[in-house]
Design a protein around this motif. Sequence first.
Motif, PDB file in Angstrom:
ATOM      1  N   SER A  70      24.769 -11.910 -26.520  1.00 24.00           N
ATOM      2  CA  SER A  70      24.599 -13.563 -26.295  1.00 24.00           C
ATOM      3  C   SER A  70      25.666 -14.196 -26.374  1.00 24.00           C
ATOM      4  O   SER A  70      25.560 -15.076 -26.051  1.00 24.00           O
ATOM      5  CB  SER A  70      23.885 -13.642 -28.324  1.00 24.00           C
ATOM      6  N   ALA A  71      26.806 -13.584 -26.454  1.00 26.10           N
ATOM      7  CA  ALA A  71      28.304 -14.361 -26.130  1.00 26.10           C
ATOM      8  C   ALA A  71      28.297 -14.552 -24.501  1.00 26.10           C
ATOM      9  O   ALA A  71      28.905 -15.362 -24.068  1.00 26.10           O
ATOM     10  CB  ALA A  71      29.393 -13.519 -26.639  1.00 26.10           C
ATOM     11  N   ALA A  79      25.571 -19.339 -29.087  1.00 22.19           N
ATOM     12  CA  ALA A  79      25.755 -17.872 -29.682  1.00 22.19           C
ATOM     13  C   ALA A  79      26.187 -17.797 -31.208  1.00 22.19           C
ATOM     14  O   ALA A  79      25.561 -16.707 -31.699  1.00 22.19           O
ATOM     15  CB  ALA A  79      26.764 -17.280 -28.709  1.00 22.19           C
ATOM     16  N   ALA A 116      32.257 -15.972 -27.041  1.00 19.49           N
ATOM     17  CA  ALA A 116      31.423 -16.814 -25.869  1.00 19.49           C
ATOM     18  C   ALA A 116      32.029 -17.807 -25.165  1.00 19.49           C
ATOM     19  O   ALA A 116      32.226 -17.964 -24.135  1.00 19.49           O
ATOM     20  CB  ALA A 116      30.323 -17.591 -26.588  1.00 19.49           C
TER      21      ALA A 116
END
Length: 502
Positions: A70-71, A79, A116
Amino acid sequence: MYIGCALLAAGACALPAVLPGAATPWGTVALLAALYALCELPARCRLLDRALGGSVPMGTGSFFPVLLASALLLPPAAAALTALPGSLLARVEEPPAGPRRAWRAAATALAVWAAALAAGALGGSAALGNGPDAPDFPYTLLPAGAAALTFCLVLTALDGGIRATADGLPAGAAWRGLLGRALAPHTVHGLAGLMMAVLWRSSYGPPAALFVLLPMYISCWVFAQYHRERAAHQATIRALVQAVDIKDRYTRGHSERVGHASVLIARELGMAEDRLDVVRFAGILHDVGKLGVPTRVLRKDGPLTPEERSVIELHPEYGHEMVRGIGFLGEARAAILHHHERMDGSGYPYGLHGEQIPEFARVVAVADAFDAMTSTRSYSRARPVPTAIAELERCAGSHFDPRMVAALVRALDRHGWQTDVTADETPQPLPPLPAPRPTPPPAPRPTTATARQPTPPPVPESSEPPVPQPGGSPASAAPAGGDLPPPRASDTPLTARPKERA
């Protein structure tokens, strides 16, 4: 206050994603957040955990690749949102559950947000490609590595802070070792997260990314099994040591210190890390055979008769029989059997000499004798550490392996030694037995020739100074210390025992 500040910081990081006008890809956020939560949920299901034999991976950390993916795929604020459901639903082992879950959610959200940010600064999203566009390899490894490193650093910093504030540890102790233990696992999680993000962006779509989780889950399951097995090993060792300490109150704590000294010697000899655990087990369990020795003999305050001494000299064989079926002990079993052998062949039970004695047994013999000499017993006072070292060096080559003695001396110069008292100088009497109920006197019986003979008087203790012996079973001409009263000068030498037992 510390947890509250972390929660406020996490909320500030995630707030831009929910503001009006934010271009947040809610579909991707929801899928990744639900996936992370589903991965952490099985650990909270007691029924599933019992069905799998207590082998469900537990606790946040097993599925960090989802968060690192997700990052790479999402903006920093979005994120951070993906970490919240799974962190709040993850299993908590110790109370208070509420603050622990809140802390876990805040720390994980901050770490994902920072990861992120680092990946976005290096163009991580563009390097992943999209649909038919191939990812930019090997450049994409750079933002993925930066994300994993940032994630690890932020979590380490926050975890050290909570240890310093909640546990009251000094600053140096709070952070010591955290980064070293976390760096390698987070690097592996970063690579798995990169594979997941690349498949997610590929023409195969999110379903293909789920295949990355299967090997991760299997590896986490194996890791959880290993730790449970290790915990069972430790519990087995503790139970055996406690049984010995209860039975032989004069040497309480001796086993743990011999295990510690054995590790010091083994580390100085450059033994591999996996062998250090085994040599520690050998030191801790070296006297487990005393469970087979009668309690009245172990707790006898006066000198031992030759018969009682021969019974105690069987404790290495008793110990070996007790642990021979415990597979994880490995070389420790031979050390338990042979830790009273001597380099000149005058030891027991089999009279081995020199290199015939297993290496672990030679390590434990030195550690055992050293602790026996530096601990106060019911029949001898503790000797100063320099005196004990001088005694070991005097007996090196005849009783002990000179390499092991030299290694112990180097380890003590480097780490020192905390002497301890394992028994009161004046033994405490056992509690009296309850008075028997009055019974009518028996009828007089005729005297026969087989009447019980009078008990011979105890043999007076020798006036010679105590002679040391590793681990506690004295023998003639042994080095200082030991777990038993000093032998008489007229005791039968151990070398007179038959060696056909081997």
